[in-house]
Scaffold this motif. Sequence first.
Motif, short mmCIF file in Angstrom:
data_model
loop_
_atom_site.label_atom_id
_atom_site.label_comp_id
_atom_site.label_asym_id
_atom_site.label_seq_id
_atom_site.Cartn_x
_atom_site.Cartn_y
_atom_site.Cartn_z
N ILE A 1 53.61 54.52 30.26
CA ILE A 1 52.65 55.60 30.48
C ILE A 1 51.22 55.10 30.54
CG2 ILE A 1 52.59 56.13 28.00
CD1 ILE A 1 52.14 58.60 30.96
N ASP A 2 50.87 54.07 29.76
CA ASP A 2 49.50 53.57 29.80
C ASP A 2 49.20 52.93 31.15
OD1 ASP A 2 51.40 51.70 29.07
OD2 ASP A 2 50.20 50.76 27.52
N ALA A 3 50.14 52.12 31.65
CA ALA A 3 49.94 51.50 32.96
C ALA A 3 49.99 52.54 34.07
CB ALA A 3 51.00 50.42 33.19
N LEU A 4 50.91 53.49 33.94
CA LEU A 4 51.05 54.53 34.96
C LEU A 4 49.79 55.37 35.06
CD1 LEU A 4 52.83 55.90 37.06
CD2 LEU A 4 53.89 57.22 35.21
N SER A 5 49.18 55.67 33.93
CA SER A 5 47.92 56.42 33.94
C SER A 5 46.85 55.66 34.71
CB SER A 5 47.46 56.68 32.50
OG SER A 5 48.38 57.48 31.81
N ALA A 6 46.80 54.35 34.51
CA ALA A 6 45.83 53.53 35.24
C ALA A 6 46.15 53.51 36.73
CB ALA A 6 45.83 52.11 34.68
N PHE A 7 47.45 53.42 37.06
CA PHE A 7 47.86 53.38 38.47
C PHE A 7 47.58 54.70 39.18
CE2 PHE A 7 51.30 50.05 37.30
CZ PHE A 7 50.34 49.05 37.32
N LYS B 1 61.45 58.72 46.47
CA LYS B 1 61.12 57.79 45.39
C LYS B 1 60.86 58.56 44.10
CE LYS B 1 57.76 54.24 43.97
NZ LYS B 1 56.52 53.51 44.34
N VAL B 2 61.46 58.08 43.00
CA VAL B 2 61.23 58.68 41.69
C VAL B 2 60.76 57.61 40.72
CG1 VAL B 2 62.24 59.90 39.72
CG2 VAL B 2 63.02 60.44 42.04
N THR B 3 59.66 57.91 40.05
CA THR B 3 59.11 57.03 39.02
C THR B 3 59.29 57.70 37.67
OG1 THR B 3 57.46 56.14 40.55
CG2 THR B 3 57.04 55.84 38.18
N SER B 4 59.80 56.95 36.71
CA SER B 4 59.97 57.45 35.35
C SER B 4 58.81 56.99 34.48
CB SER B 4 61.29 56.95 34.76
OG SER B 4 61.35 57.20 33.37
N ALA B 5 58.19 57.95 33.77
CA ALA B 5 57.12 57.62 32.82
C ALA B 5 57.75 57.35 31.46
CB ALA B 5 56.12 58.77 32.72
N THR B 6 57.54 56.17 30.91
CA THR B 6 58.18 55.79 29.66
C THR B 6 57.18 55.10 28.74
OG1 THR B 6 60.06 54.59 28.70
CG2 THR B 6 58.96 53.57 30.58
N LYS B 7 57.63 54.73 27.56
CA LYS B 7 56.85 53.91 26.64
C LYS B 7 57.83 53.27 25.65
CE LYS B 7 53.07 52.08 25.09
NZ LYS B 7 52.48 50.95 25.83
N SER B 8 58.88 52.70 26.22
CA SER B 8 59.97 52.17 25.39
C SER B 8 59.59 50.88 24.67
CB SER B 8 61.21 51.93 26.25
OG SER B 8 60.90 51.19 27.40
N ASN B 9 58.44 50.30 25.02
CA ASN B 9 58.00 49.11 24.29
C ASN B 9 57.24 49.46 23.02
OD1 ASN B 9 55.71 50.11 25.51
ND2 ASN B 9 54.91 48.10 26.13
N GLY B 10 56.98 50.76 22.81
CA GLY B 10 56.22 51.15 21.63
C GLY B 10 56.86 52.28 20.84
N ILE B 11 57.59 53.17 21.53
CA ILE B 11 58.27 54.29 20.88
C ILE B 11 59.75 53.95 20.88
CG2 ILE B 11 58.66 56.77 20.91
CD1 ILE B 11 56.07 57.06 22.50
N VAL B 12 60.27 53.56 19.72
CA VAL B 12 61.50 52.77 19.69
C VAL B 12 62.81 53.57 19.73
CG1 VAL B 12 60.37 50.88 18.49
CG2 VAL B 12 61.47 52.69 17.15
N HIS B 13 62.75 54.89 19.62
CA HIS B 13 63.99 55.66 19.66
C HIS B 13 64.06 56.55 20.91
CE1 HIS B 13 65.16 54.21 15.78
NE2 HIS B 13 64.08 54.71 15.20
N SER B 14 63.09 57.45 21.05
CA SER B 14 63.16 58.43 22.14
C SER B 14 63.00 57.80 23.52
CB SER B 14 62.11 59.52 21.94
OG SER B 14 60.80 58.99 21.93
N MET B 15 62.12 56.83 23.65
CA MET B 15 61.87 56.28 24.98
C MET B 15 62.97 55.32 25.48
SD MET B 15 59.30 57.63 26.62
CE MET B 15 59.88 59.23 26.03
#
Length: 352
Positions: free
Chosen positions: A218-224, A180-194
């Motif tokens: 990343i914010d949810a993943l940190s909590a998880f 299993k691979v989980t990707s850490a992202t923030k594409s809902n807030g960082i509009v180009h790189s993520m």
Amino acid sequence: MSVIKLAVIPGDGIGKEVVPASLKVLDVLAELHGGLRFEYKQYPWSCEYYLEHGVMMPEDGIEQLKDSDAVFLGAVGNPNLVADHISLWGLLIKIRREFEQVINVRPARSMKGVTSPLANPKDFDLIVVRENSEGEYSESGGRIHSGKDEVVIQNAVFTRKATERAMRYAFELAKKRRGKVTSATKSNGIVHSMPFWDEVFHQVAAEYPGIQTESRHIDALSAFFVTRPHEYDVIVASNLFGDILTDIGAAIMGSIGIAPAANININGKYPSMFEPVHGSAPDIVGKGIANPIGQLWTASMMLDHFGYQDLGKNLLQAIESTLEKGIKTPDLGGRSKMDEVIEEVINQLKNM
């Protein structure tokens, strides 16, 4: 007889204590194996070296390290002597960048004998694969003007080459683990790189149909990581996100003092570097209570890297057996000195 040549950089603070202690354990492992020997070359590069020479390492320092099979690093930094950005970029990051150590690997797992601060850790066992060469820690940017008109620009640089490289490393690692691979992202807030990161992740995932995948902000993943770390196997993350997640991983294990890391060169041109996650801890230097587990676990990862998985596994088992006996340093709630922990780890190895 196989010989592994190690460039040994104890560095600052407790690095000068836990590194020599760990070399004793490596020598015992080599002796027990019979067909292995470690050859050490010590380098005094540190903040004290900077005060004397004006640099963290000499101009030809990278050239001096090239002939080694790996770099075994203790700790870098002493803000009482040298500003952190000088010590870090002058030694640790310089080695990472110039030796093309493009992947950073940091495991976190429930350790026998160590009480996690989590109420129910459920035997979590995860690994964070962190892109180690660019991203948010890029040097691109600058400052202009001053006073109220001052402008600071810090560019996060993401290339397809480096992003794919980190993701493929994570997928290959997952094939050897629980798939299993989980990707850490923030594409809902960082509009180009993520969004780019997400696109590449989906493209690479298509090459591994047998691997379960998911993306988490990343914010949810940190909590998880705190609420349900047992659900994760391999996490792939950008430079900054991986840095944050691995500190959380160390915290939920019970102490940053036990967390290891590997900086991997994957093209074979240069040596990889192995280091504990903890800092130099100047407040406990000389007290004999530094926790050597992070350095020892780092040594276990190094043995795995060189194909001595059995030795790496034995060392990790010896560490856990030592901790289960209650022989642990104060940061883990114990009363033992560092030397007592090392002595017991050696006894455990000899009794296997």
